[in-house]
Write a protein that holds these residues in place. Structure first.
Motif, PDB file in Angstrom:
ATOM      1  N   ILE A  42       0.826  -1.200   0.000  1.00 47.90           N
ATOM      2  CA  ILE A  42       0.000   0.000   0.000  1.00 47.90           C
ATOM      3  C   ILE A  42       0.866   1.258   0.000  1.00 47.90           C
ATOM      4  N   THR A  43       0.544   2.159  -0.901  1.00 44.98           N
ATOM      5  CA  THR A  43       1.214   3.463  -0.962  1.00 44.98           C
ATOM      6  C   THR A  43       0.147   4.552  -1.005  1.00 44.98           C
ATOM      7  N   LEU A  44       0.495   5.707  -0.456  1.00 47.14           N
ATOM      8  CA  LEU A  44      -0.409   6.852  -0.453  1.00 47.14           C
ATOM      9  C   LEU A  44       0.339   8.072  -0.967  1.00 47.14           C
ATOM     10  N   PHE A  45      -0.082   8.566  -2.134  1.00 48.02           N
ATOM     11  CA  PHE A  45       0.550   9.724  -2.761  1.00 48.02           C
ATOM     12  C   PHE A  45       2.063   9.537  -2.888  1.00 48.02           C
ATOM     13  N   GLY A  46       2.464   8.333  -3.321  1.00 45.61           N
ATOM     14  CA  GLY A  46       3.872   8.038  -3.548  1.00 45.61           C
ATOM     15  C   GLY A  46       4.643   7.604  -2.324  1.00 45.61           C
ATOM     16  N   ARG A  47       4.015   7.577  -1.166  1.00 40.21           N
ATOM     17  CA  ARG A  47       4.698   7.177   0.065  1.00 40.21           C
ATOM     18  C   ARG A  47       4.319   5.749   0.442  1.00 40.21           C
ATOM     19  N   TYR A  48       5.342   4.935   0.697  1.00 40.68           N
ATOM     20  CA  TYR A  48       5.104   3.537   1.087  1.00 40.68           C
ATOM     21  C   TYR A  48       4.604   3.493   2.526  1.00 40.68           C
ATOM     22  N   LEU A  49       3.444   2.857   2.731  1.00 44.53           N
ATOM     23  CA  LEU A  49       2.842   2.786   4.063  1.00 44.53           C
ATOM     24  C   LEU A  49       3.045   1.432   4.740  1.00 44.53           C
ATOM     25  N   GLY A  50       2.943   0.354   3.986  1.00 47.12           N
ATOM     26  CA  GLY A  50       3.088  -0.970   4.595  1.00 47.12           C
ATOM     27  C   GLY A  50       2.467  -2.053   3.733  1.00 47.12           C
ATOM     28  N   VAL A  51       2.378  -3.245   4.339  1.00 49.02           N
ATOM     29  CA  VAL A  51       1.903  -4.434   3.621  1.00 49.02           C
ATOM     30  C   VAL A  51       0.863  -5.142   4.478  1.00 49.02           C
ATOM     31  N   ILE A  52      -0.182  -5.614   3.825  1.00 54.48           N
ATOM     32  CA  ILE A  52      -1.173  -6.487   4.479  1.00 54.48           C
ATOM     33  C   ILE A  52      -1.025  -7.873   3.866  1.00 54.48           C
ATOM     34  N   LYS A  53      -0.715  -8.874   4.722  1.00 49.38           N
ATOM     35  CA  LYS A  53      -0.454 -10.231   4.232  1.00 49.38           C
ATOM     36  C   LYS A  53      -1.479 -11.251   4.710  1.00 49.38           C
ATOM     37  N   HIS A  54      -2.263 -10.916   5.733  1.00 46.34           N
ATOM     38  CA  HIS A  54      -3.210 -11.889   6.287  1.00 46.34           C
ATOM     39  C   HIS A  54      -4.545 -11.793   5.541  1.00 46.34           C
ATOM     40  N   GLU A  55      -5.047 -12.962   5.145  1.00 43.21           N
ATOM     41  CA  GLU A  55      -6.276 -12.963   4.362  1.00 43.21           C
ATOM     42  C   GLU A  55      -7.447 -12.439   5.188  1.00 43.21           C
ATOM     43  N   GLY A  56      -8.381 -11.800   4.485  1.00 40.23           N
ATOM     44  CA  GLY A  56      -9.566 -11.285   5.160  1.00 40.23           C
ATOM     45  C   GLY A  56     -10.080 -10.006   4.512  1.00 40.23           C
ATOM     46  N   PHE A  57     -11.095  -9.420   5.154  1.00 36.82           N
ATOM     47  CA  PHE A  57     -11.736  -8.187   4.693  1.00 36.82           C
ATOM     48  C   PHE A  57     -11.347  -7.073   5.649  1.00 36.82           C
ATOM     49  N   TYR A  58     -10.685  -6.021   5.127  1.00 39.07           N
ATOM     50  CA  TYR A  58     -10.112  -4.992   5.993  1.00 39.07           C
ATOM     51  C   TYR A  58     -10.556  -3.596   5.552  1.00 39.07           C
ATOM     52  N   PHE A  59     -10.463  -2.694   6.539  1.00 35.84           N
ATOM     53  CA  PHE A  59     -10.709  -1.272   6.319  1.00 35.84           C
ATOM     54  C   PHE A  59      -9.428  -0.534   6.687  1.00 35.84           C
ATOM     55  N   THR A  60      -8.865   0.199   5.726  1.00 33.86           N
ATOM     56  CA  THR A  60      -7.557   0.831   5.950  1.00 33.86           C
ATOM     57  C   THR A  60      -7.573   2.247   5.382  1.00 33.86           C
ATOM     58  N   VAL A  61      -6.399   2.770   5.060  1.00 35.57           N
ATOM     59  CA  VAL A  61      -6.257   4.168   4.631  1.00 35.57           C
ATOM     60  C   VAL A  61      -7.020   4.419   3.328  1.00 35.57           C
ATOM     61  N   HIS A  62      -7.704   5.553   3.279  1.00 32.54           N
ATOM     62  CA  HIS A  62      -8.469   5.905   2.085  1.00 32.54           C
ATOM     63  C   HIS A  62      -7.551   6.379   0.967  1.00 32.54           C
ATOM     64  N   LEU A  63      -8.020   6.257  -0.251  1.00 31.79           N
ATOM     65  CA  LEU A  63      -7.355   6.765  -1.462  1.00 31.79           C
ATOM     66  C   LEU A  63      -5.965   6.179  -1.691  1.00 31.79           C
ATOM     67  N   ALA A  64      -5.650   5.098  -0.991  1.00 33.83           N
ATOM     68  CA  ALA A  64      -4.328   4.480  -1.139  1.00 33.83           C
ATOM     69  C   ALA A  64      -4.294   3.588  -2.379  1.00 33.83           C
ATOM     70  N   VAL A  65      -3.093   3.440  -2.943  1.00 37.40           N
ATOM     71  CA  VAL A  65      -2.885   2.550  -4.083  1.00 37.40           C
ATOM     72  C   VAL A  65      -2.432   1.198  -3.549  1.00 37.40           C
ATOM     73  N   ARG A  66      -3.080   0.126  -3.990  1.00 37.74           N
ATOM     74  CA  ARG A  66      -2.783  -1.226  -3.490  1.00 37.74           C
ATOM     75  C   ARG A  66      -2.275  -2.081  -4.647  1.00 37.74           C
TER      76      ARG A  66
END
Length: 288
Positions: free
Chosen positions: A69-93
């Motif tokens: 996940i990145t937001l406006f060119g900034r690397y935020l982190g990684v989600i590796k566990h399967e499931g349905f999640y709610f995270t940062v808006h407008l982020a590129v995945r």
């Protein structure tokens, strides 16, 4: 670039927030129609925009999959566990597969340690262990794996002879496939660690002399096999002749002088070693 966990919430929390904002937006717009209060319309529009914004924060992770996940060119982190999640808006995945991948290289023509042109191909089994490196440290990690696998295969093939015919080397490509595969695995792991890729196994799946020398090398192998078989036959013949002469001498069946013993040895060797049928004449000397 290293993997780091991304902030996330259960997707149901996002669903509840979405429904709340949708409800408030609907009430505000409806009340504006009734009371014509501009503030209610503004609240309704803002809640509708927030509800739309919340929709951009939902993400679904499949088993053995990661989202970088990145937001406006900034690397935020990684989600590796399967499931349905709610995270940062407008982020590129960006989705990265963590499944085991099987790659068959093309047949390459390389020169072995002795300079003989050979055709070689390998099967490489790998998986991504660091999705951040796979996304950010190389342009395309799959293409990187393919290119580096061919480079590593060429390097390893040039370190060993195709065949150890004269016992001049400890390892050859044809006779020591396990050892060569182990060395290939180590070489590829060094090359691909940059891309966050783990090599599970690498083995040679095709190995042959190049067409221009295949016929000559086949004749060489056949000649070696014939010589080896001849050596076994001769060694056995010598043992049989020695046993026969010793037995004749011990039992006193015949008495042979040196000349006749040499002739007998010659005839026995011809009879045993010859590929064709022979009828030797053996002079046994005086019989008692």
């Amino acid at each position: 670039m290293q993997e780091k966990d991304m902030f996330k919430l259960n997707g149901l929390i996002g669903v509840v927030l979405f429904l709340i904002f949708v409800a408030v937006a609907a009430i505000g717009i409806w009340q504006f129609d009734v009371n014509e209060n501009i503030s209610l319309l503004v609240i309704g529009i803002l809640c509708a925009l927030l509800a739309a914004l919340i929709l951009t924060g939902f993400t679904i992770i499949q088993p053995n999959q990661a989202k970088v996940i990145t937001l406006f060119g900034r690397y935020l982190g990684v989600i590796k566990h399967e499931g349905f999640y709610f995270t940062v808006h407008l982020a590129v995945r960006r989705t990265v597969s963590l499944r085991v991948i099987n790659f068959n290289s093309e047949k390459l023509k390389v020169n072995d340690l002795e300079g003989n042109p050979v055709e070689i191909a390998a099967v490489v089994v790998y998986k991504v262990f660091d999705s951040a490196k796979a996304v950010f440290d190389v342009e395309d990690y799959k293409e990187f794996v393919h290119t580096q696998s061919e480079t590593g295969l060429r390097h390893i093939a040039s370190q060993y002879p195709y065949d150890n015919m004269n016992n001049d080397y400890e390892i050859s490509l044809r006779q020591h496939s396990d050892e060569v595969g182990h060395e290939l695995t180590k070489d590829l792991q060094k090359r691909l660690e940059l891309a966050g890729v783990e090599i599970i196994e690498a083995r040679i799946m095709h190995l042959a002399y190049a067409s221009e020398i295949a016929s000559a090398m086949l004749q060489r192998q056949q000649a070696k096999a014939v010589l080896a078989a001849r050596k076994v036959i001769v060694d056995g013949a010598v043992t049989m002749v020695k046993s026969a002469i010793d037995q004749l001498k011990e039992e006193g069946i015949v008495e042979l002088d040196e000349e006749k013993k040499a002739q007998m040895v010659n005839n026995l060797m011809v009879a045993i070693v010859s590929d064709k049928g022979s009828q030797p004449v053996m002079n046994t000397g005086t019989i008692y």
